[in-house]
Design a protein around this motif. Structure first.
Motif, PDB file in Angstrom:
ATOM      1  N   VAL A   7      24.186 -31.004  -4.214  1.00 57.22           N
ATOM      2  CA  VAL A   7      23.775 -29.912  -3.338  1.00 57.22           C
ATOM      3  C   VAL A   7      24.212 -28.623  -4.019  1.00 57.22           C
ATOM      4  CG1 VAL A   7      23.873 -28.934  -1.022  1.00 57.22           C
ATOM      5  CG2 VAL A   7      24.110 -31.417  -1.348  1.00 57.22           C
ATOM      6  N   VAL A   8      23.253 -27.840  -4.479  1.00 60.67           N
ATOM      7  CA  VAL A   8      23.529 -26.704  -5.345  1.00 60.67           C
ATOM      8  C   VAL A   8      23.393 -25.395  -4.574  1.00 60.67           C
ATOM      9  CG1 VAL A   8      22.904 -25.513  -7.494  1.00 60.67           C
ATOM     10  CG2 VAL A   8      22.623 -28.002  -7.304  1.00 60.67           C
ATOM     11  N   THR A  37      18.799 -33.595  -7.290  1.00 66.85           N
ATOM     12  CA  THR A  37      19.296 -32.227  -7.137  1.00 66.85           C
ATOM     13  C   THR A  37      18.576 -31.542  -5.985  1.00 66.85           C
ATOM     14  OG1 THR A  37      19.747 -32.067  -9.512  1.00 66.85           O
ATOM     15  CG2 THR A  37      19.657 -30.016  -8.272  1.00 66.85           C
ATOM     16  N   LYS A  38      19.366 -31.000  -5.064  1.00 69.39           N
ATOM     17  CA  LYS A  38      18.828 -30.295  -3.910  1.00 69.39           C
ATOM     18  C   LYS A  38      19.413 -28.884  -3.887  1.00 69.39           C
ATOM     19  CE  LYS A  38      16.881 -34.090  -2.253  1.00 69.39           C
ATOM     20  NZ  LYS A  38      15.409 -34.273  -2.171  1.00 69.39           N
ATOM     21  N   TYR A  39      18.550 -27.881  -3.754  1.00 68.91           N
ATOM     22  CA  TYR A  39      19.003 -26.490  -3.702  1.00 68.91           C
ATOM     23  C   TYR A  39      19.097 -26.041  -2.248  1.00 68.91           C
ATOM     24  CZ  TYR A  39      18.258 -26.379  -8.701  1.00 68.91           C
ATOM     25  OH  TYR A  39      18.333 -26.642 -10.042  1.00 68.91           O
ATOM     26  N   SER A  40      20.256 -25.516  -1.898  1.00 69.62           N
ATOM     27  CA  SER A  40      20.471 -25.124  -0.504  1.00 69.62           C
ATOM     28  C   SER A  40      19.807 -23.783  -0.208  1.00 69.62           C
ATOM     29  CB  SER A  40      21.971 -25.041  -0.202  1.00 69.62           C
ATOM     30  OG  SER A  40      22.584 -24.015  -0.942  1.00 69.62           O
ATOM     31  N   HIS A  45      21.412 -25.699   5.973  1.00 69.78           N
ATOM     32  CA  HIS A  45      20.555 -26.587   5.194  1.00 69.78           C
ATOM     33  C   HIS A  45      21.396 -27.472   4.280  1.00 69.78           C
ATOM     34  CE1 HIS A  45      17.797 -27.368   1.628  1.00 69.78           C
ATOM     35  NE2 HIS A  45      17.247 -28.032   2.622  1.00 69.78           N
ATOM     36  N   ALA A  46      22.435 -26.904   3.665  1.00 71.29           N
ATOM     37  CA  ALA A  46      23.315 -27.685   2.801  1.00 71.29           C
ATOM     38  C   ALA A  46      24.005 -28.801   3.586  1.00 71.29           C
ATOM     39  CB  ALA A  46      24.354 -26.770   2.156  1.00 71.29           C
ATOM     40  N   VAL A  59      26.865 -40.566  -3.599  1.00 70.67           N
ATOM     41  CA  VAL A  59      27.988 -39.659  -3.785  1.00 70.67           C
ATOM     42  C   VAL A  59      27.425 -38.243  -3.712  1.00 70.67           C
ATOM     43  CG1 VAL A  59      29.795 -38.855  -5.353  1.00 70.67           C
ATOM     44  CG2 VAL A  59      29.236 -41.295  -5.225  1.00 70.67           C
ATOM     45  N   VAL A  60      27.945 -37.431  -2.800  1.00 71.72           N
ATOM     46  CA  VAL A  60      27.402 -36.097  -2.573  1.00 71.72           C
ATOM     47  C   VAL A  60      28.242 -35.086  -3.340  1.00 71.72           C
ATOM     48  CG1 VAL A  60      26.708 -34.385  -0.873  1.00 71.72           C
ATOM     49  CG2 VAL A  60      26.661 -36.825  -0.280  1.00 71.72           C
ATOM     50  N   LEU A  61      27.599 -34.358  -4.248  1.00 73.43           N
ATOM     51  CA  LEU A  61      28.271 -33.364  -5.073  1.00 73.43           C
ATOM     52  C   LEU A  61      27.989 -31.967  -4.533  1.00 73.43           C
ATOM     53  CD1 LEU A  61      27.349 -34.676  -8.653  1.00 73.43           C
ATOM     54  CD2 LEU A  61      29.358 -35.264  -7.259  1.00 73.43           C
TER      55      LEU A  61
END
Length: 293
Positions: A7-8, A37-40, A45-46, A59-61
């Motif tokens: 989560v970026v 990869t997910k952009y907040s 939203h994140a 595993v959530v980064l």
């Protein structure tokens, strides 16, 4: 092999969290791991993305600074999900407290093979916000004002934004009368700030609570009482070494729950985000988050 969802925060550090993720992503994929990869788009939203990925066994980064770390880690608090941190912000104070490696290859090795260990989180409640969980600290006073200035600075980045924000905040500060309730015991203090710390670091590497541990089931409550402003600036310089603890104006209390009130609407912050004023209650949640560290 673990599967990761990153989560970026695309605005981390005033640039792009992607820059920090790229070499790590390469190392993870070369080892055979999958990485989404997910952009907040926002903190909410994140949180939503983190809960969904954690529920799928990923595993959530959290990729960014302390704000996104507290947001994502807080969203996973109290669940079985596993959390990892990729420091890419200005402060990176929770990553500093965990002693995470800075080299992408070393961090990838840790994320691939390290065993999750439980850490405490902080439940934050106030009259105007629903209860939320954060990782590092809740702070009320001149430091919250300084952090607000740093977050809104357009000209300065990194440590410079914190120093400039701190100077601006202190020069305009007038002492607040605090009322603290720690595990039922009441204390009245007058001064600059109260910090309920799970992690020892905040404000770009300042070791405000050297005795704080992320897995001891307690909050270290640091009170900086009233002093001449020139002395306050001296104490701020001492935070890097812990020498501020020798000052009579600095007091350390400990407990599982602290309610902070003041004689006026003093702002408070949590993990780099400031959007409310006292009163606030911080309660430790022992071992609530599984972290690879």
């Amino acid at each position: 092999m673990r599967q990761f969802t990153a989560v970026v925060n695309p605005a981390a550090g005033g640039s792009s969290g992607t820059a920090a993720l790229l070499p790590l992503a390469r190392a993870l994929r070369e080892a055979g791991a999958q990485l989404d990869t997910k952009y907040s788009r926002s903190l909410e939203h994140a949180r939503e993305v983190a809960r969904q990925a954690g529920g799928q066994g990923h595993v959530v980064l959290a990729v960014g600074g302390d704000g996104i770390a507290g947001c994502v880690g807080g969203a996973l608090s109290g669940t079985d999900a596993v959390f990892g941190l990729v420091p890419a912000g200005r402060g990176n104070d929770f990553a500093r407290a965990l002693g995470l490696p800075s080299r992408p290859e070393a961090l990838a090795e840790l994320l691939l093979g390290g065993s999750p260990r439980p850490v405490d989180t902080i439940e934050v409640t106030s009259a105007v916000h629903d209860a939320t969980s954060v990782l590092g600290s809740v702070y009320a006073g001149v430091d919250a004002v300084a952090n607000r200035h740093a977050n809104t600075s357009r000209l300065l980045r990194g440590a410079a934004s914190y120093y400039a924000g701190g100077l601006r905040a202190v020069l305009a500060w007038r002492p607040a009368a605090y009322r603290l309730t720690i595990d039922g015991a009441e204390y009245e203090r007058r001064g600059y700030t109260v910090v309920a710390a799970n992690s020892g670091f905040y404000g770009f590497g300042r070791n405000i609570a050297p005795g704080a541990r992320v897995d001891d089931g307690l909050l270290d409550v640091v009170v900086i009482r009233h002093a001449p402003k020139r002395l306050f600036f001296t104490m701020m310089n001492e935070l890097k070494t812990g020498a501020h603890l020798e000052r009579p104006e600095v007091e350390i209390l400990r407990g599982k729950e602290v309610r902070i009130e003041a004689d006026r609407p003093v702002p408070y912050g949590a993990d780099g985000e400031v959007d409310a004023s006292l009163p606030v209650t911080a309660r430790v949640q022992p071992g609530a988050l599984n972290v690879i560290w």
